[in-house]
Scaffold this motif. Structure first.
Motif: not given
Length: 173
Positions: A42-62
């Motif tokens: 999650l920390l190494l994803l590109p800097l321009e990712f939006k919050v909603i995308t981050m939350l979706l990816i976080s949820f899938i990983i978690g």
């Protein structure tokens, strides 16, 4: 983002997940140090990712890690918090000139000092939330702090090693 970059992110997602659930799941040192390397993805994803995308990816990983660890959402909850605050933390530590487009925030691209400032607070927050939810008690505050500090330090060291072994530095113009 081009299709090659998306393919790379999907492959690295599955690699991080497989390493976490097959190798690092049973890696506990002295009952205090746990290796939750999936946070690094999650920390190494590109800097321009939006919050909603981050939350979706976080949820899938978690939720994926929770399925294998049988922890009923503890990994998901702590990782969703990291996904939510990551962009705000990046804004706080952004230099005046900003960052290059499509930059991956690795130790090799950004330098040791920046990566330390970026990752350690996020690792500490993740681990503190995880162990606090896991223990759910005020009488266990010292063990929570012990596990948080030692595990976050260990994950930081392992993340530096992983980046040195498997990531490349972005070439300048």
């Amino acid at each position: 983002m081009n299709s090659r970059k998306i393919f790379y992110l999907i492959v690295s997602f599955f690699l991080f997940l497989l390493v976490q659930v097959l190798i690092l799941k049973n890696m506990v040192i002295f009952g205090v140090v746990f290796c939750f390397l999936y946070v690094l993805y999650l920390l190494l994803l590109p800097l321009e990712f939006k919050v909603i995308t981050m939350l979706l990816i976080s949820f899938i990983i978690g939720i994926s890690v929770d399925l294998f660890y049988d922890t009923m959402g503890i990994h998901t909850a702590s990782l969703l918090v990291i996904g939510f605050i990551r962009n705000q933390w990046i804004k706080i530590i952004t230099p005046t000139g900003g960052y290059d487009e499509d930059l991956q925030p690795t130790f090799l691209n950004m330098g040791f000092g920046w990566f330390l400032t970026y990752s350690i607070p996020l690792f500490l927050i993740h681990h503190f939330l995880f162990f606090s939810i896991e223990m759910l008690g005020t009488d266990l505050f010292i063990p929570v702090i012990q596990k948080t500090v030692f595990s976050a330090t260990f994950v930081f060291i392992i993340s530096i090693i992983v980046q040195l072994l498997f990531y490349r530095r972005r070439r300048g113009v």
